[in-house]
Design a protein around this motif. Structure first.
Motif, PDB file in Angstrom:
ATOM      1  N   ALA A 178      -3.904   5.526  19.112  1.00 51.40           N
ATOM      2  CA  ALA A 178      -2.955   5.898  20.424  1.00 51.40           C
ATOM      3  C   ALA A 178      -1.143   5.479  19.963  1.00 51.40           C
ATOM      4  CB  ALA A 178      -3.942   5.082  21.799  1.00 51.40           C
ATOM      5  N   HIS A 179      -0.812   5.011  19.532  1.00 48.83           N
ATOM      6  CA  HIS A 179       0.904   4.449  19.258  1.00 48.83           C
ATOM      7  C   HIS A 179       1.156   6.027  18.101  1.00 48.83           C
ATOM      8  CE1 HIS A 179       4.193   3.545  17.825  1.00 48.83           C
ATOM      9  NE2 HIS A 179       3.720   3.444  16.073  1.00 48.83           N
ATOM     10  N   GLU A 183       3.408   9.229  18.403  1.00 47.87           N
ATOM     11  CA  GLU A 183       4.748   9.190  17.484  1.00 47.87           C
ATOM     12  C   GLU A 183       4.278  10.463  16.725  1.00 47.87           C
ATOM     13  OE1 GLU A 183       6.685   5.743  15.213  1.00 47.87           O
ATOM     14  OE2 GLU A 183       4.920   7.408  13.855  1.00 47.87           O
ATOM     15  N   THR A 184       3.336  11.235  16.868  1.00 51.37           N
ATOM     16  CA  THR A 184       2.850  12.409  15.963  1.00 51.37           C
ATOM     17  C   THR A 184       3.468  13.842  16.515  1.00 51.37           C
ATOM     18  OG1 THR A 184       1.465  11.650  14.496  1.00 51.37           O
ATOM     19  CG2 THR A 184       1.512  13.966  14.532  1.00 51.37           C
ATOM     20  N   LEU A 185       2.859  13.037  17.859  1.00 47.73           N
ATOM     21  CA  LEU A 185       2.997  14.529  19.302  1.00 47.73           C
ATOM     22  C   LEU A 185       5.051  14.881  19.494  1.00 47.73           C
ATOM     23  CD1 LEU A 185       1.467  16.507  21.136  1.00 47.73           C
ATOM     24  CD2 LEU A 185       1.893  14.475  22.779  1.00 47.73           C
ATOM     25  N   VAL A 197       6.571   9.674  25.572  1.00 46.13           N
ATOM     26  CA  VAL A 197       6.802   8.012  25.888  1.00 46.13           C
ATOM     27  C   VAL A 197       5.506   7.479  26.071  1.00 46.13           C
ATOM     28  CG1 VAL A 197       7.877   6.520  27.867  1.00 46.13           C
ATOM     29  CG2 VAL A 197       8.395   9.253  28.179  1.00 46.13           C
ATOM     30  N   GLU A 198       5.959   6.537  25.248  1.00 46.54           N
ATOM     31  CA  GLU A 198       5.018   5.155  24.655  1.00 46.54           C
ATOM     32  C   GLU A 198       5.251   4.024  25.934  1.00 46.54           C
ATOM     33  OE1 GLU A 198       4.392   3.911  20.813  1.00 46.54           O
ATOM     34  OE2 GLU A 198       2.949   2.599  21.109  1.00 46.54           O
ATOM     35  N   ILE A 253      12.689   8.142  26.649  1.00 45.41           N
ATOM     36  CA  ILE A 253      12.489   6.911  26.375  1.00 45.41           C
ATOM     37  C   ILE A 253      11.588   6.844  25.719  1.00 45.41           C
ATOM     38  CG2 ILE A 253      11.844   4.579  27.459  1.00 45.41           C
ATOM     39  CD1 ILE A 253      14.128   5.861  28.016  1.00 45.41           C
ATOM     40  N   ASP A 254      11.426   7.037  24.006  1.00 44.88           N
ATOM     41  CA  ASP A 254      10.448   6.916  23.019  1.00 44.88           C
ATOM     42  C   ASP A 254       9.197   5.776  23.289  1.00 44.88           C
ATOM     43  OD1 ASP A 254      11.771   8.512  22.153  1.00 44.88           O
ATOM     44  OD2 ASP A 254      12.592   7.799  19.372  1.00 44.88           O
ATOM     45  N   LEU A 255       9.323   3.967  23.219  1.00 46.28           N
ATOM     46  CA  LEU A 255       8.773   3.703  23.720  1.00 46.28           C
ATOM     47  C   LEU A 255       9.543   1.930  24.103  1.00 46.28           C
ATOM     48  CD1 LEU A 255       6.652   2.078  21.786  1.00 46.28           C
ATOM     49  CD2 LEU A 255       7.242   1.339  20.236  1.00 46.28           C
ATOM     50  N   LEU A 256       8.281   1.812  24.751  1.00 48.52           N
ATOM     51  CA  LEU A 256       8.632   0.656  25.790  1.00 48.52           C
ATOM     52  C   LEU A 256       7.437  -0.563  25.601  1.00 48.52           C
ATOM     53  CD1 LEU A 256       9.755   1.552  28.931  1.00 48.52           C
ATOM     54  CD2 LEU A 256      10.980   0.480  27.843  1.00 48.52           C
TER      55      LEU A 256
END
Ligand code: 8X3
Length: 273
Positions: A178-179, A183-185, A197-198, A253-256
């Protein structure tokens, strides 16, 4: 308004209480679709996005639960949906007039056996819901998200998608999937009007996550949180999702990674007593 009420027999609509005014206005006129909205983080996110003014479309397999929640919220609809069923996902997407936000929350862990003895069927089921479910929903709704000129896809991964731990097995593998999907998307959509956003939660105490993982063994499930003063709640995570979604359009917000203070890593948890 969505046309969910006129779609196929699996469709239900409930609780479009247009006489209630949402507290916020960030989502005014916008539609947020939430998967796995029948409990835990999904239900809490639905509440918070509804409070922010979004019209929320609650999806989950358990129709009775999402209907009940939709009836409590302003501008909410319920649509019975299994994200692993591609044809059903496509029919759902076709029933929507628009989609501004997609919250890919449906997922879960089945089993905590080591790799040496894990059941491949559990691994398959986890890949199905945690990875292919996200893929189905995202592919099906991407045209609508893009058409708004300001779409947002949220992927609820997990800290299990960022580090391995013993017994994590197929859940660790699926959440890594899923991560990297997120990221690819994000790379592939660069230049398109869609944010990716992840949100990767650590220890969250919900009514179902650990019990499902341990196949209904409530005592084992309780051990996960034993001595931890304040594990995260579903509301804590929903708060971070709603915050990320309601940032200005140009802010991605890429990743929290969100953990309780008592958890420094998946294997380092402060417990008392
Ligand atoms: C849940 C976090 O630590 O149980 O996604 O894998 S963990």
């Amino acid at each position: 308004m969505t046309s969910a009420s006129t779609a196929d027999a699996g469709t239900t609509e409930a609780g479009t209480a247009d006489d209630r005014t949402p507290e916020g206005s960030a989502g005014a006129g916008r539609i947020a679709v939430i998967t796995g909205a029948s409990s835990g983080i999904g239900a809490a996110t639905a509440r918070q996005l509804a409070a922010a003014g979004y019209r929320v479309v609650l999806t989950a397999r358990r129709k009775d639960r999402i209907e009940k929640l939709a009836a409590e919220l302003p501008h909410a609809e319920a649509y019975a949906l299994d994200v692993t069923d591609r044809a059903a996902v496509d029919a759902f997407a076709a029933s929507l007039d628009r989609c501004d936000v997609l919250i890919n929350n449906a997922g879960g862990a089945f089993g905590a056996e080591p790799v040496a003895t894990g059941d491949p069927e559990d691994w398959r089921a986890m890949y199905d819901v945690n990875v292919l479910g996200v893929l189905h929903m995202t592919q099906a709704l991407l045209p609508a998200l893009t058409a708004t000129g300001d779409g947002t896809v949220v992927v609820l991964s997990s800290t299990a998608g960022h580090a391995a731990y013993e017994g994590g097995g197929g859940y660790v593998a699926a959440k890594h999937g899923a991560h990297v999907l997120a990221e690819t998307l994000r790379l592939e959509l660069c230049g398109e009007p869609v944010r990716v956003v992840e949100v990767a939660p650590g220890m969250v105490k919900t009514e179902e996550f650990a019990t499902t993982r341990f196949r209904g063994d409530v005592a084992k499930a309780a051990k996960v949180y034993e001595g931890v003063a304040e594990p995260l709640s579903a509301d804590d995570v929903a708060d971070t999702i709603a915050w990320a979604v309601t940032r200005p359009s140009h802010v991605n917000i890429d990743l929290l990674i969100v953990r309780p203070r008592a958890q420094a890593s998946n294997s380092k948890v402060h417990r008392t007593g």
